[in-house]
Scaffold this motif. Structure first.
Motif, PDB file in Angstrom:
ATOM      1  N   LYS A  20       4.396   8.474   5.069  1.00 49.22           N
ATOM      2  CA  LYS A  20       4.301   7.532   3.945  1.00 49.22           C
ATOM      3  C   LYS A  20       5.689   7.017   3.568  1.00 49.22           C
ATOM      4  O   LYS A  20       5.876   5.823   3.333  1.00 49.22           O
ATOM      5  N   GLU A  21       6.660   7.894   3.527  1.00 45.95           N
ATOM      6  CA  GLU A  21       8.026   7.483   3.185  1.00 45.95           C
ATOM      7  C   GLU A  21       8.593   6.537   4.242  1.00 45.95           C
ATOM      8  O   GLU A  21       9.245   5.545   3.920  1.00 45.95           O
ATOM      9  N   ALA A  22       8.337   6.826   5.508  1.00 44.08           N
ATOM     10  CA  ALA A  22       8.818   5.950   6.586  1.00 44.08           C
ATOM     11  C   ALA A  22       8.163   4.574   6.487  1.00 44.08           C
ATOM     12  O   ALA A  22       8.833   3.546   6.669  1.00 44.08           O
ATOM     13  N   ILE A  23       6.872   4.528   6.195  1.00 39.39           N
ATOM     14  CA  ILE A  23       6.189   3.247   6.033  1.00 39.39           C
ATOM     15  C   ILE A  23       6.765   2.501   4.836  1.00 39.39           C
ATOM     16  O   ILE A  23       7.005   1.295   4.899  1.00 39.39           O
ATOM     17  N   ARG A  24       7.004   3.225   3.745  1.00 39.46           N
ATOM     18  CA  ARG A  24       7.572   2.595   2.548  1.00 39.46           C
ATOM     19  C   ARG A  24       8.930   1.953   2.843  1.00 39.46           C
ATOM     20  O   ARG A  24       9.213   0.846   2.418  1.00 39.46           O
ATOM     21  N   ARG A  25       9.746   2.636   3.633  1.00 38.77           N
ATOM     22  CA  ARG A  25      11.075   2.120   3.967  1.00 38.77           C
ATOM     23  C   ARG A  25      11.013   0.979   4.971  1.00 38.77           C
ATOM     24  O   ARG A  25      11.720  -0.018   4.837  1.00 38.77           O
ATOM     25  N   LYS A  26      10.196   1.150   6.019  1.00 40.07           N
ATOM     26  CA  LYS A  26      10.222   0.206   7.136  1.00 40.07           C
ATOM     27  C   LYS A  26       9.216  -0.931   7.023  1.00 40.07           C
ATOM     28  O   LYS A  26       9.460  -2.010   7.558  1.00 40.07           O
ATOM     29  N   ARG A  27       8.077  -0.688   6.395  1.00 43.54           N
ATOM     30  CA  ARG A  27       7.009  -1.687   6.298  1.00 43.54           C
ATOM     31  C   ARG A  27       6.355  -1.629   4.924  1.00 43.54           C
ATOM     32  O   ARG A  27       5.169  -1.314   4.805  1.00 43.54           O
ATOM     33  N   PRO A  28       7.101  -1.896   3.847  1.00 41.52           N
ATOM     34  CA  PRO A  28       6.570  -1.693   2.498  1.00 41.52           C
ATOM     35  C   PRO A  28       5.281  -2.468   2.213  1.00 41.52           C
ATOM     36  O   PRO A  28       4.425  -1.999   1.490  1.00 41.52           O
ATOM     37  N   GLY A  29       5.118  -3.629   2.788  1.00 41.30           N
ATOM     38  CA  GLY A  29       3.905  -4.402   2.563  1.00 41.30           C
ATOM     39  C   GLY A  29       2.660  -3.713   3.090  1.00 41.30           C
ATOM     40  O   GLY A  29       1.557  -3.922   2.587  1.00 41.30           O
ATOM     41  N   LEU A  31       1.868  -0.575   2.882  1.00 43.14           N
ATOM     42  CA  LEU A  31       1.302   0.342   1.891  1.00 43.14           C
ATOM     43  C   LEU A  31       0.467  -0.415   0.863  1.00 43.14           C
ATOM     44  O   LEU A  31      -0.553   0.082   0.401  1.00 43.14           O
ATOM     45  N   ARG A  32       0.881  -1.621   0.515  1.00 41.72           N
ATOM     46  CA  ARG A  32       0.112  -2.423  -0.454  1.00 41.72           C
ATOM     47  C   ARG A  32      -1.188  -2.933   0.152  1.00 41.72           C
ATOM     48  O   ARG A  32      -2.187  -3.048  -0.538  1.00 41.72           O
ATOM     49  N   ARG A  33      -1.164  -3.280   1.441  1.00 38.23           N
ATOM     50  CA  ARG A  33      -2.371  -3.801   2.103  1.00 38.23           C
ATOM     51  C   ARG A  33      -3.333  -2.687   2.466  1.00 38.23           C
ATOM     52  O   ARG A  33      -4.521  -2.921   2.639  1.00 38.23           O
ATOM     53  N   GLY A  34      -2.830  -1.479   2.635  1.00 32.57           N
ATOM     54  CA  GLY A  34      -3.678  -0.344   2.979  1.00 32.57           C
ATOM     55  C   GLY A  34      -3.382   0.188   4.363  1.00 32.57           C
ATOM     56  O   GLY A  34      -3.110  -0.569   5.279  1.00 32.57           O
ATOM     57  N   VAL A  35      -3.430   1.473   4.482  1.00 31.09           N
ATOM     58  CA  VAL A  35      -3.156   2.155   5.739  1.00 31.09           C
ATOM     59  C   VAL A  35      -4.474   2.698   6.285  1.00 31.09           C
ATOM     60  O   VAL A  35      -5.269   3.269   5.544  1.00 31.09           O
ATOM     61  N   VAL A  36      -4.680   2.489   7.559  1.00 34.64           N
ATOM     62  CA  VAL A  36      -5.821   3.073   8.254  1.00 34.64           C
ATOM     63  C   VAL A  36      -5.249   4.097   9.224  1.00 34.64           C
ATOM     64  O   VAL A  36      -4.465   3.752  10.098  1.00 34.64           O
TER      65      VAL A  36
END
Length: 137
Positions: A20-29, A31-36
Motif C-alpha cells: 500500500k505504501e509503495a502504491i501510495r508513493r509510486k501510483r497515488p491515483g 489508491l483512489r480508483r481502487g486496487v484489485v
C-alpha cells in the motif's frame, strides 16, 4: 473454510502494508480508483487478520480458483524466464542466489510485467468461456 489466524498472516499483512505504501508513493491515483488484488485461498490469505487489513484498505479481491497456475501471472509468465536465466548456475550461499535474483529482476523493464498482467485478462476470459476448465497457453 475457517478463517483462523496463521503464523504467517501477520507477516503477510506487513507485506500488504508495504505494498500500500509503495502504491501510495509510486501510483497515488491508483489508491483512489481502487486496487484489485489477486491471491489464492492460502490460509494466510483467508486469515481473519488478512481479511481485516484488506477490508480496511477497501481493496477488491479477484477470486482465484485453487490449483490454477494458468491464472497466476507468476506461474505462466515469470517462472519460465526465471528458470531459463538460472539454468546451469549453482550457488554456494543463499545470499548469492538472492543477489542474482535481484540483479535479474533489475534487468526487467516495465513492459515485461505489463505483458504478464495484461495476458491475465484473456486467460480469465478463456477460463470463463471454458466454465472453469484448465486454460492452455
Amino acid at each position: 473454510m475457517s478463517k483462523r489466524i496463521t503464523p504467517f498472516a501477520s507477516r503477510y499483512c506487513s507485506t500488504l502494508d508495504s505494498l500500500k505504501e509503495a502504491i501510495r508513493r509510486k501510483r497515488p491515483g491508483l489508491l483512489r480508483r481502487g486496487v484489485v488484488l489477486q491471491h489464492d485461498n492460502a490460509t494466510l490469505h483467508s486469515a481473519n487478520l488478512t481479511q481485516q487489513s484488506l477490508q480496511r484498505y477497501g481493496w477488491e479481491i479477484l477470486p482465484h480458483p485453487a490449483h490454477s497456475p494458468d491464472l497466476a501471472p507468476s506461474d505462466f509468465h515469470l517462472f519460465g524466464p526465471l528458470k531459463r536465466h538460472l539454468v546451469g548456475m549453482a550457488f554456494d550461499k543463499e545470499d548469492d542466489l538472492i543477489s542474482e535474483l535481484r540483479n535479474w529482476f533489475d534487468t526487467l523493464d516495465v513492459d515485461f510485467f505489463r505483458v504478464g498482467i495484461n495476458s491475465l485478462l484473456s486467460r480469465w476470459q478463456n477460463c470463463i468461456d471454458l466454465h472453469g476448465d484448465y486454460v492452455e497457453k
